[in-house]
Design a protein around this motif. Structure first.
Motif, PDB file in Angstrom:
ATOM      1  N   PRO A 157     -15.936  -9.411  -3.022  1.00 22.26           N
ATOM      2  CA  PRO A 157     -15.066  -8.317  -2.608  1.00 22.26           C
ATOM      3  C   PRO A 157     -14.773  -7.397  -3.796  1.00 22.26           C
ATOM      4  O   PRO A 157     -14.724  -7.864  -4.932  1.00 22.26           O
ATOM      5  CB  PRO A 157     -13.784  -9.019  -2.149  1.00 22.26           C
ATOM      6  N   GLN A 158     -14.564  -6.145  -3.498  1.00 17.18           N
ATOM      7  CA  GLN A 158     -14.357  -5.179  -4.573  1.00 17.18           C
ATOM      8  C   GLN A 158     -13.130  -5.516  -5.411  1.00 17.18           C
ATOM      9  O   GLN A 158     -13.122  -5.304  -6.609  1.00 17.18           O
ATOM     10  CB  GLN A 158     -14.183  -3.781  -3.978  1.00 17.18           C
ATOM     11  N   CYS A 159     -12.063  -5.988  -4.771  1.00 18.76           N
ATOM     12  CA  CYS A 159     -10.885  -6.418  -5.519  1.00 18.76           C
ATOM     13  C   CYS A 159     -10.102  -7.411  -4.671  1.00 18.76           C
ATOM     14  O   CYS A 159     -10.431  -7.643  -3.514  1.00 18.76           O
ATOM     15  CB  CYS A 159     -10.027  -5.225  -5.945  1.00 18.76           C
ATOM     16  N   LEU A 160      -9.058  -7.997  -5.259  1.00 24.41           N
ATOM     17  CA  LEU A 160      -8.277  -9.032  -4.579  1.00 24.41           C
ATOM     18  C   LEU A 160      -7.505  -8.513  -3.368  1.00 24.41           C
ATOM     19  O   LEU A 160      -7.039  -9.302  -2.553  1.00 24.41           O
ATOM     20  CB  LEU A 160      -7.272  -9.650  -5.561  1.00 24.41           C
ATOM     21  N   LEU A 161      -7.362  -7.195  -3.263  1.00 21.53           N
ATOM     22  CA  LEU A 161      -6.592  -6.635  -2.156  1.00 21.53           C
ATOM     23  C   LEU A 161      -7.464  -6.135  -1.011  1.00 21.53           C
ATOM     24  O   LEU A 161      -6.965  -5.818   0.060  1.00 21.53           O
ATOM     25  CB  LEU A 161      -5.708  -5.484  -2.670  1.00 21.53           C
ATOM     26  N   CYS A 162      -8.757  -6.059  -1.220  1.00 22.03           N
ATOM     27  CA  CYS A 162      -9.637  -5.500  -0.194  1.00 22.03           C
ATOM     28  C   CYS A 162      -9.645  -6.349   1.084  1.00 22.03           C
ATOM     29  O   CYS A 162      -9.525  -7.568   1.030  1.00 22.03           O
ATOM     30  CB  CYS A 162     -11.054  -5.387  -0.736  1.00 22.03           C
ATOM     31  N   PHE A 163      -9.836  -5.684   2.217  1.00 24.38           N
ATOM     32  CA  PHE A 163      -9.947  -6.385   3.498  1.00 24.38           C
ATOM     33  C   PHE A 163     -11.118  -7.382   3.469  1.00 24.38           C
ATOM     34  O   PHE A 163     -11.145  -8.320   4.246  1.00 24.38           O
ATOM     35  CB  PHE A 163     -10.167  -5.379   4.643  1.00 24.38           C
ATOM     36  N   GLN A 212      -8.685   1.443   2.774  1.00 23.00           N
ATOM     37  CA  GLN A 212      -9.610   2.011   1.789  1.00 23.00           C
ATOM     38  C   GLN A 212      -9.332   1.444   0.398  1.00 23.00           C
ATOM     39  O   GLN A 212      -8.179   1.337   0.009  1.00 23.00           O
ATOM     40  CB  GLN A 212      -9.433   3.535   1.710  1.00 23.00           C
ATOM     41  N   HIS A 213     -10.395   1.125  -0.325  1.00 23.47           N
ATOM     42  CA  HIS A 213     -10.243   0.730  -1.734  1.00 23.47           C
ATOM     43  C   HIS A 213     -10.135   2.016  -2.554  1.00 23.47           C
ATOM     44  O   HIS A 213     -11.131   2.560  -3.019  1.00 23.47           O
ATOM     45  CB  HIS A 213     -11.447  -0.112  -2.172  1.00 23.47           C
ATOM     46  N   GLU A 214      -8.902   2.519  -2.652  1.00 24.86           N
ATOM     47  CA  GLU A 214      -8.657   3.768  -3.387  1.00 24.86           C
ATOM     48  C   GLU A 214      -7.489   3.563  -4.323  1.00 24.86           C
ATOM     49  O   GLU A 214      -6.589   2.788  -4.027  1.00 24.86           O
ATOM     50  CB  GLU A 214      -8.327   4.900  -2.399  1.00 24.86           C
ATOM     51  N   ALA A 253      -6.042  -0.261  -8.870  1.00 22.55           N
ATOM     52  CA  ALA A 253      -7.293   0.211  -8.275  1.00 22.55           C
ATOM     53  C   ALA A 253      -7.262   0.294  -6.752  1.00 22.55           C
ATOM     54  O   ALA A 253      -8.113   0.932  -6.152  1.00 22.55           O
ATOM     55  CB  ALA A 253      -8.446  -0.685  -8.709  1.00 22.55           C
ATOM     56  N   HIS A 254      -6.295  -0.354  -6.126  1.00 21.18           N
ATOM     57  CA  HIS A 254      -6.273  -0.384  -4.658  1.00 21.18           C
ATOM     58  C   HIS A 254      -4.859  -0.076  -4.162  1.00 21.18           C
ATOM     59  O   HIS A 254      -3.909  -0.785  -4.470  1.00 21.18           O
ATOM     60  CB  HIS A 254      -6.730  -1.765  -4.161  1.00 21.18           C
ATOM     61  N   GLU A 255      -4.750   0.985  -3.373  1.00 21.00           N
ATOM     62  CA  GLU A 255      -3.452   1.433  -2.859  1.00 21.00           C
ATOM     63  C   GLU A 255      -2.760   0.321  -2.064  1.00 21.00           C
ATOM     64  O   GLU A 255      -3.336  -0.216  -1.103  1.00 21.00           O
ATOM     65  CB  GLU A 255      -3.697   2.653  -1.953  1.00 21.00           C
TER      66      GLU A 255
HETATM   67 ZN   LIG Z   1      -9.839  -3.196  -3.149  1.00 22.80          ZN
END
Ligand SMILES: [Zn+2]
Length: 475
Positions: A157-163, A212-214, A253-255
């Motif tokens: 996953p792109q980051c720990l918060l991504c879906f 969104q990963h924003e 990195a992730h809203e």
């Molecule tokens: Zn993310």
């Protein structure tokens, strides 16, 4: 009475996960066996064991525990259906209660680890502050940190918060997320999700995540998102970290936003003075709080959002060289806010904490950041949670503070270098009739008060402070 662990878990899965029925018992036992090792087939557990206890007995590592609990937990669509039908039938609290129980049962919320945290409160001139020495988040060894640095950068996953984490196997340095579930919701006509924080810092600590990963950002939409959330879940507050380094959270990195049930020291702070907003329905006050805070109150959310946006725009432009406050250098912006919304009946309260991330020769880590003399207690950014009056202190302090206590009572002749000057000061101030542990906790409370004062952009919170008056007039 003891029973076969594999069969016991299969039975518990059928009870908890409505996808399955009695005739699935053998199938589920075999699914369990494909995850664990063959020898586990012979294991027994007390019949009173929960799914988590049974999974921990059967598995050889955390990834396997999560895979077993994934079978036990309904799939995301079923969890979401159950959540929103609970919401319709019994209200928002019933829905979040359901999801909280599920998150504990699936071991997403590490309740046993969270219970190890040391929590206490200390009085201050701003009211009672709250402190937690956080032992629940496993501390990484230097070897682990070095290994993580050398590991190839992951793109999934792109980051720990991504879906993308929902159901992700994990392992090899990445947390296991097989039994992780997200509650889908809509804020400001955009898709978002809610989950509990796995190491919850306070009662029902939720994280609300943009699909969104924003990168983190604060603008007019932020206010609308926060208000939409408290309209859906009026028993929770919701706030945002600043989207800038030094003054932001650890995941820029992730809203995402943070919220929950807890009522923070900030919310008990008294008004230092009020001021006119030019809008009869919106009341404004500057709070007697070390991190400069404007509190807005209204039953009219649109007017509240409009006025909040004016404060944000004014702060994004505000300079005061005397105080080290500067909105930007060339293309680099230095100002942001922490907005926090709470709903009580029909009334909305919006807290706006003014933040500035400038550095100077004297304060290379940040003028409005923890000053060097307090970094032995905490050196990380002062994010939303701390700025509201709840200190999250590193786990290392548990043993280090015991050393300091032993030092001031003369049981020990030295402490860790970083604490030496402070311990010496405490030793001078300490008198034998005081309980040494209580005394050290009081001193930690004092350090946290100073850290919050370091963070404040206007140190003098009074209507007579002409710097502060100039900012209010600029709104
Ligand atoms: Zn993310």
């Amino acid at each position: 009475m003891n029973v076969n662990a594999v069969e016991h878990l299969a039975s518990l899965i059928i009870v908890n996960n409505h996808q399955f029925e009695e005739i699935d018992q053998t199938y589920l036992a075999n699914k369990v066996l494909t995850i664990v090792q063959d020898e586990a087939r012979e294991l027994t557990v007390p019949v009173s064991f929960s799914a988590l206890q049974t999974a921990q007995k059967l598995a050889t590592n955390e990834v396997q525990v999560a895979q077993l609990l994934d079978l036990y937990t309904p799939v995301p669509s079923a969890v979401n259906r159950q959540f929103w039908s609970e919401y319709q039938a019994n209200g928002p609290s019933a829905a979040t209660d359901y999801f909280h129980h599920l998150s504990v049962a699936s071991d997403y919320l590490k309740v046993a680890d969270i219970a190890r945290n040391i929590q206490f409160t200390e009085p201050s001139v701003y009211g009672e502050l709250e402190l937690t020495i956080n032992l629940s988040k496993p501390e990484k060894t230097t070897a682990e940190i070095a290994a993580a640095k050398l590991a190839p950068k992951r793109d999934y996953p792109q980051c720990l918060l991504c879906f993308q984490n929902e159901g992700y196997l994990g392992g090899a340095g990445y947390p296991e997320r097989s039994a992780h579930r997200l509650i889908r919701l809509t804020l400001n006509n955009h898709p978002w999700a809610m989950q509990f924080s796995p190491y919850e810092y306070f009662n029902e600590h939720v994280i609300v995540i943009d699909k969104q990963h924003e990168p983190m950002r604060i603008n007019h939409d932020t206010f609308v998102n926060l208000f939409d959330f408290v309209d859906i879940f009026p028993h929770y507050f919701l706030g945002s970290n600043a989207g800038l380094p030094i003054i932001g959270g650890s995941m820029l990195a992730h809203e995402h936003y943070q919220g929950g049930k807890h009522v923070f020291p900030l919310e008990r702070a008294q008004a230092a003075f009020t001021f006119a907003t030019g809008e009869s329905e919106v009341r404004a006050a500057v709070l007697n709080w070390p991190v400069t805070t404007i509190r807005l109150e209204s039953t009219n959310r649109n007017k509240l959002v409009d006025y909040a946006d004016k404060i944000l725009q004014a702060w994004l432009q505000f300079d005061d060289q005397d105080l080290g406050i500067g909105a930007r250098d060339a293309a680099v912006w230095h100002h942001s806010i922490n907005p926090i919304v709470r709903k009580n009946g029909q009334k909305y309260t919006l807290y706006i904490l003014l933040r500035d991330n400038n550095t100077s020769a004297v304060y290379p880590d940040g003028i409005f950041h923890v000053h060097p003399e307090y970094q032995h207690i905490k050196q990380e950014n002062i994010g939303l949670i701390e700025a509201m009056g709840l200190a999250i202190l590193p786990g290392r302090l548990r043993t280090e503070l015991t050393e300091v206590t032993n030092y001031i009572t003369g049981k020990k002749s030295a402490v860790k270098n970083i604490h030496q000057a402070w311990a010496e000061e405490l030793k001078q101030a300490y008198t034998a009739e005081q309980d040494p542990d209580t005394f050290v906790q009081q001193q930690i409370g004092l350090v946290f008060t100073h850290i919050l004062e370091n963070t404040g952009v206007f140190k003098d919170i009074s209507p007579h402070n002409e710097h502060l008056a100039r900012f209010i007039n600029s709104i």
